[in-house]
Design a protein around this motif. Sequence first.
Motif, short mmCIF file in Angstrom:
data_model
loop_
_atom_site.label_atom_id
_atom_site.label_comp_id
_atom_site.label_asym_id
_atom_site.label_seq_id
_atom_site.Cartn_x
_atom_site.Cartn_y
_atom_site.Cartn_z
N ARG A 1 0.76 -1.17 0.26
CA ARG A 1 0.12 -0.33 -0.09
C ARG A 1 1.15 0.81 -0.34
NH1 ARG A 1 -4.47 0.12 4.53
NH2 ARG A 1 -2.05 0.65 5.93
N SER B 1 -7.55 -12.65 -8.06
CA SER B 1 -6.80 -11.71 -7.88
C SER B 1 -7.70 -10.20 -9.09
CB SER B 1 -5.48 -11.66 -8.60
OG SER B 1 -4.92 -12.75 -7.68
N ALA C 1 -10.02 -8.67 -6.91
CA ALA C 1 -9.60 -7.82 -5.66
C ALA C 1 -9.67 -6.49 -6.58
CB ALA C 1 -8.57 -8.30 -5.66
N GLU D 1 -5.83 1.84 -3.95
CA GLU D 1 -6.10 0.26 -3.44
C GLU D 1 -5.68 -0.37 -4.88
OE1 GLU D 1 -10.81 -0.22 -2.44
OE2 GLU D 1 -9.66 0.60 -0.62
N THR E 1 -2.08 -1.17 -4.55
CA THR E 1 -2.28 -2.31 -3.46
C THR E 1 -2.71 -3.73 -3.60
OG1 THR E 1 -2.69 -0.70 -1.77
CG2 THR E 1 -2.74 -2.43 -0.56
N TYR E 2 -3.70 -3.87 -4.35
CA TYR E 2 -3.91 -5.84 -4.75
C TYR E 2 -2.67 -5.91 -5.44
CZ TYR E 2 -8.00 -4.02 -2.56
OH TYR E 2 -9.36 -3.34 -0.94
N SER F 1 -0.37 -7.24 -3.87
CA SER F 1 -0.34 -8.01 -2.97
C SER F 1 -0.55 -9.34 -3.61
CB SER F 1 -1.06 -7.46 -1.69
OG SER F 1 -0.78 -6.22 -1.01
N SER F 2 -1.15 -8.91 -4.61
CA SER F 2 -1.76 -10.39 -5.50
C SER F 2 -0.28 -11.82 -5.27
CB SER F 2 -1.71 -10.49 -6.74
OG SER F 2 -0.34 -9.97 -7.78
N PHE G 1 -6.06 -2.04 7.58
CA PHE G 1 -6.96 -2.21 6.54
C PHE G 1 -7.95 -2.41 7.36
CE2 PHE G 1 -2.74 -4.15 4.11
CZ PHE G 1 -2.71 -3.22 3.28
N ARG H 1 -13.32 -4.35 4.86
CA ARG H 1 -13.59 -4.63 3.63
C ARG H 1 -12.09 -4.79 2.33
NH1 ARG H 1 -13.31 -2.14 -1.18
NH2 ARG H 1 -12.17 -0.31 -0.09
N GLN H 2 -11.18 -4.52 2.98
CA GLN H 2 -9.94 -4.19 1.87
C GLN H 2 -9.52 -5.67 3.08
OE1 GLN H 2 -8.45 -0.18 3.45
NE2 GLN H 2 -8.30 0.24 1.27
N ILE I 1 -10.43 -8.22 0.46
CA ILE I 1 -10.44 -8.64 -0.11
C ILE I 1 -9.55 -9.04 -0.54
CG2 ILE I 1 -10.05 -7.06 -2.31
CD1 ILE I 1 -11.49 -5.37 -1.96
N LEU I 2 -8.33 -8.70 0.35
CA LEU I 2 -7.14 -9.36 0.36
C LEU I 2 -6.55 -11.02 0.58
CD1 LEU I 2 -4.94 -6.74 1.81
CD2 LEU I 2 -4.18 -6.82 -0.28
N ASP J 1 -9.32 -12.92 0.39
CA ASP J 1 -9.54 -13.84 -0.75
C ASP J 1 -8.80 -13.81 -2.06
OD1 ASP J 1 -12.04 -13.66 0.51
OD2 ASP J 1 -13.47 -12.27 -0.21
N MET J 2 -7.87 -13.12 -2.14
CA MET J 2 -6.86 -13.54 -3.29
C MET J 2 -5.90 -14.60 -3.01
SD MET J 2 -5.20 -9.79 -5.21
CE MET J 2 -4.06 -9.32 -3.82
N TYR J 3 -5.53 -14.70 -1.88
CA TYR J 3 -4.92 -15.75 -1.49
C TYR J 3 -5.97 -16.82 -1.89
CZ TYR J 3 -1.45 -13.01 -1.47
OH TYR J 3 0.24 -12.85 -1.50
#
Lengths: 498, 395
Positions: free
Chosen positions: A434, A472, A475, A484, A487-488, A491-492, B182, B185-186, B189-190, B192-194
């Motif tokens: 971030r 991803s 996200a 944001e 950040t995603y 971070s993916s 975070f 919500r964030q 989301i983070l 869920d990516m994993y």
Amino acid sequence: MQTKLFSLFALTFACASAAATDSPVLGKEDLLWLNRVTYGADDATITQFRALGRKKFLDVQLRANDEQLPTPIRQRIDAMSIARVDLAKTIEDFAERRKEIKADGKDAMSAEQKKEYVREGADLVRQAINRELLRAVYSPDQLKEQMVWFWLNQFNVFARKGAEPWLVSDYAEHAIRPHAMGKFRDLVMATLTHPAMLVYLDNVRNAKDHANENYARELMELQTLGVDAGYTQKDVQELARILTGVSVEFVPRNVRPGRFAPEPLGKTGAAFFPARHDFGNKTLLGQSIRGSGFKEVEEAVDLLVKQPQCARFVSRRMAEYFVADQPPKELVDAMAHTFERSGGDITDTLRTMFESKAFDASLGNKFKDPMHFVVSALRYAYNGSTRMDTDVAVNWLNTQGEVPFGHQSPDGYPLTESGWASSGQMSGRFEIARAIGAGRADQVDANTKQTPPELAGSLFVKTMLPHLSQNSLTALEQAKSPVEWNTYLLSSPEFNYR
Amino acid sequence: MNRRNFLINAAALPALGCAGKLFAAPATSPRFLFVFLRGGYDCANMLIPYSSDFYYESRPKIAIAKPDPNNATGALALDANWALAPVLRPTIGSMYAAKQVAFVPFAGTEDLSRSHFETQDNIELGLPPQQHGFNSGFLARLSGVLQGKAKPISFTDALPLSFHGGGDIANLSLRNLGKSGFDDRQTAILSDMYKGTRLQPAVSSGLQLRAEVAQEFSAEMQKANRGAINARGFAAQTYKLAELMRDRYRLGFVDVGGWDTHVNEGGAQGQLANNLDGLGQGLQTFAQTLGDEWRNTVVVVVSEFGRTFRENGNQGTDHGHGSVHWVLGGSIGGGRIVGEQVAVKQDTLLQNRDYPVLNNYRATLAGVFSRLWALKQEQLAQVFPATSARDLRLV
């Protein structure tokens, strides 16, 4: 204002997504390959790869013989005071200072002197770290930069021990860097004759009848043969005897010229002190080595590096770093074969690794250590722009616990996922994502401010998008601001594995 | 915040699914907190060898006065030889009287480098000298041996060496707890990516912990601002730490810096006294916050080395060797000075400058661990190889 900005951004993302449905810029395998050979494929890297193809791109990276840094980065490095350090002179100054302190009738520095001394040392180390980071991010020789890091780790030194602050920058520059892609033997000899290693592993205290085995042990265990190579405690003792007298003259003594005068070892300030050497005959790994002075050290190093265990150990370490936490045996065997056949040639061994099936099969499955994570994120965020503030970036490496010259023990940082993927490290990593995604490493002055990098509009994102997982992409679609979104992306999982 | 509210809060995070798992440890299993004072604290001005004339000769400017009912800046006598720094009287002093504190003087390691980093790292690695095998710390090995009986956490910015090599061990910086990592919500989301990746557990638990703790402590901090807890430095931090140790973790690490007092160390008041005051309040807060669970808890306080017995020319002290370690707990047999001792005089000093080390920290800790968790010999040998446990009968 916020809304306006974001709709602009959303448009960019929409375009990038649309582009994703066209033919991809690079196939998934090529992109993964490129992200393994380099710290991270920014726009320039992708463009170059498309022009050259895999084979020629690899050739260029393996040649790595001329570092063409962007001019502003070159200038920043040249402006550092460590760029002008003459190590032999530094060590003379050191000795001189000690003499002055003694002459004052004290046996220690005053508090004021100490403070100044600590400040000076910390600044030198800061410069050395920044220089390594600038090169990792900006040098086109991306493979070589990773190898410089790798060898600095394999031949670890720690900046917070004794005189090390004055030594580590020269060590990286003159002991490691010139040999990072060369012959392994040269690398061993360059580290062995550098004050940073001799101080770090206490060989400066290793003298006849006062043996210190620290360096001898680590030279075999961690640097050349590996712990299970079959050498014995007796071998450690014999190697320690061979290494007696390889030292650094911090305190000038009145040594008369003649048989016992120190023999300088290159221009580093390290020297061989015959008076401290054990001239008896030795037996190392079953070979007898006749007591003859520094020549014994060269014989011993020759003996170490030509052991099959050395070829295997060094190959395995490289494969752990570049291929997998548990590299396949066939790969290590093939690399070790090349290593032996080529007389310990690092570039040849790397080529065997990069051209192997095992390498291709491993793509995308190696977790980025913090160095790879931070450097690749910075390569994306700055994407050719030179306005990166390294002090901020170094701080992120600090919080993730992997700053150059910052590992106390001689084993170096872990090369495997388990060392870096704890829960706190992961959430910390996302917070770094971030910060980078918000432009927190921008250099700013009174007239500029930090701005989120426009990752979404870049060629590398266009290249990456078609290959992202549905998780991803989902996200990214939920991002409510450019920060944001950045950040995603950073971070993916796709970004955090290489 | 009580446990019930805590559960409700945790349940209010639907995206994170596995909140309940965090409370898996049985309520009676013991807790252990390792407090590392980085910088080498001057033990001789914390536990004062007041019967030693040599102490007063060696420290003309910074010595702490002998116990004296008429002198508030005098030390608090603990026995015929040892007294406590006066600044600790209301905190550690009263806990000592309640037999919840013991001190182990002449404690430390074999390491004579007098280097902060080398000695700290050696302590955290927990290996005998000359023994190699890096990349794991003793608390990580302990956590492995306990096999889930004591969920580990480090209250530090990065995972300390003590916890290296132990797989997915949580670390949490106490510094920015107010600032949320975070939002919900964030975080969702983070996480869920994993989903479906091998990092999913570490990612979810890391983010979840960060988010929950941030939520709780923004509430706690408001409470603190109304004067409910002492908000000063370490004391405020230990409150948060104690809540987490009480409700969900059983093996903790925290470090406290600022002990390297080469210059103007002070005596009954001053730099060291202020630090000790913060530490004492912190530990008292920790004990109080744990409530009934303090009885099942042991805290050990260690620093990398002691300092020179004599003061230096700058009214401070330099790097030395033997230290005084602390053992605290609600049901330890405290109120004692334990372990091997020698009279404090010039000819018992190591190299005529430092306290010697008579009580190796690995042996002492092995003794504590052995009693806390009834560890077998081979389990102790994994935590501290080639170490004979020394049972000080504190637990």
